[in-house]
Design an enzyme around this catalytic site. Sequence first.
Site, short mmCIF file in Angstrom:
data_model
loop_
_atom_site.label_atom_id
_atom_site.label_comp_id
_atom_site.label_asym_id
_atom_site.label_seq_id
_atom_site.Cartn_x
_atom_site.Cartn_y
_atom_site.Cartn_z
N ARG A 147 37.55 59.33 9.35
CA ARG A 147 38.58 60.28 10.21
C ARG A 147 39.89 58.97 10.19
NH1 ARG A 147 35.23 62.08 15.59
NH2 ARG A 147 34.36 59.89 15.24
N CYS A 170 39.52 57.49 16.75
CA CYS A 170 40.32 56.90 18.19
C CYS A 170 41.45 56.60 18.14
CB CYS A 170 39.19 56.11 18.76
SG CYS A 170 37.73 56.96 19.24
N ARG A 202 32.31 50.68 20.55
CA ARG A 202 32.75 50.60 19.27
C ARG A 202 31.92 51.13 18.22
NH1 ARG A 202 32.99 44.66 19.18
NH2 ARG A 202 31.17 44.95 20.27
#
Length: 443
Positions: free
Chosen positions: A340, A270, A161
């Site tokens: 992102r 992700c 993470r």
Amino acid sequence: MRSNGHPPRITVIGTGYLGLTHAVCMADLGHQVLALDIDEQKIGKAIRGEVPFFEPDLEPLLRKNIESGRLRFTTSFAEAGEFGDAHFLCVGTPEGESGQADLSFVYAAADALAPHLASPCLIVGKSTVPVGTARQVMGRVRATAPAGEAVHIAWNPEFLREGFAVADSLSPDRIVLGVTSGWAEELMRRVYATALAAGIPLLVMDLETAELVKVAANAFLATKISFINAMAEVCEQVGADVIPLADALGHDARIGRRFLSPGLGFGGGCLPKDIRAFRATASLLGVDSVVSLLTAVDGINLGRRDRVIELAREAVGGTLDGKRVTVLGIAFKPNSDDIRDSPSLAICDRLAEQGAIVSVHDPVAMPNAARKRPGLMCAPSVSAAAQGAHVLLHLTEWADYRAIDPAALAEVVAQRVIIDARCCLDRELWSDAGWSVRVLGRP
Ligand SMILES: NC(=O)c1ccc[n+]([C@@H]2O[C@H](COP(=O)([O-])OP(=O)(O)OC[C@H]3O[C@@H](n4cnc5c(N)ncnc54)[C@H](O)[C@@H]3O)[C@@H](O)[C@H]2O)c1
């Protein structure tokens, strides 16, 4: 085998969030590591001991391992091919045009490395990829590598993470390993000898299952988040409170409280792209159940952004045009400068489209935000961001924002209204200071 009797030498291809962390941690475990990127600037920074993104604990460990002589950097595939026994592929797999994973970086890296593989070695994929990619990589590499069939492949998906990347890399919950040969498994057991000696479980399986473990894990986590956010929508309709609801669900050992935090939903490099890529794969495979499940998960997640805009519009009297909106938090999550697929940045864009004057603050992500959105008004402090604001939006749950003094902040705004989209501010404290507080999923 060149590595017989010697600790395996490691290369890491791609030094982004995943690759740089992996390279540093492998070196810290005592391996000789050569890390490669095609981005010369990144490699230049890494050589100087600079981490080009925000990740707690990584920079001191990078410097320590450069100084120890165990960690080096290069842009040369020839050097990497000559050096490594295990070549970890850590390049990006961004979202393609119609949601599928863009594998061009994976294939480009494999194609560039292959001609330099002259002796038996192992290519180990760590990037998150659609099922079937590992075998494609193996076929391509064996076709052009001088070592031919002596190049083996393994897939070893990564679960770290951002914000906890070093701890997660050094002490993962489990190591997942897809292999096609005992030789590859034996080499990987030597690579991870320290972790295995510490009792970290190693789960060995075929390549396809290993590839699927990663996307299934992310699909499950995303589903859990969207589930509680769907419950928040119900709570909003009936005046119930999603926080005690989540607590009560979480006490059930079969459910658990983690990833059951209601709010603005997930973003980042992700989960969003991984569920869309998995949906695209499932669609190609004709597995409609996964397609509809992940479509719903994505839709619920994006819907929370609409809800924040709606609440902001209501809070300023029905139109955002010309209203000052302060956004607290730009990173997709705290302890990261990653923007992102940031829900916050998406909301800023929508606010601006509707004519709002948006001013933002984030403890670490503002340089990235300013680069990506040159017109964005980034303020040096919360108080500067909130000057004259008609509404404050709390969009990333940084600890700094829980420490704000609402009474002091009340002095600089035009209207004392805050929307807590992360459901973690002290409501009473803010209300006592005269603020009207709206929290997603709470009455
Ligand atoms: N970031 C995370 O927290 C995380 C966690 C688990 C898995 N992953 C997966 O790891 C992969 C990498 O993610 P990331 O966040 O590190 O991406 P990133 O964009 O930060 O890094 C990718 C790096 O690869 C480099 N690169 C691109 N093409 C290359 C090539 N041909 N040869 C060498 N280097 C090349 C880029 O310059 C860049 O530095 C993705 O598949 C992602 O899904 C990421």
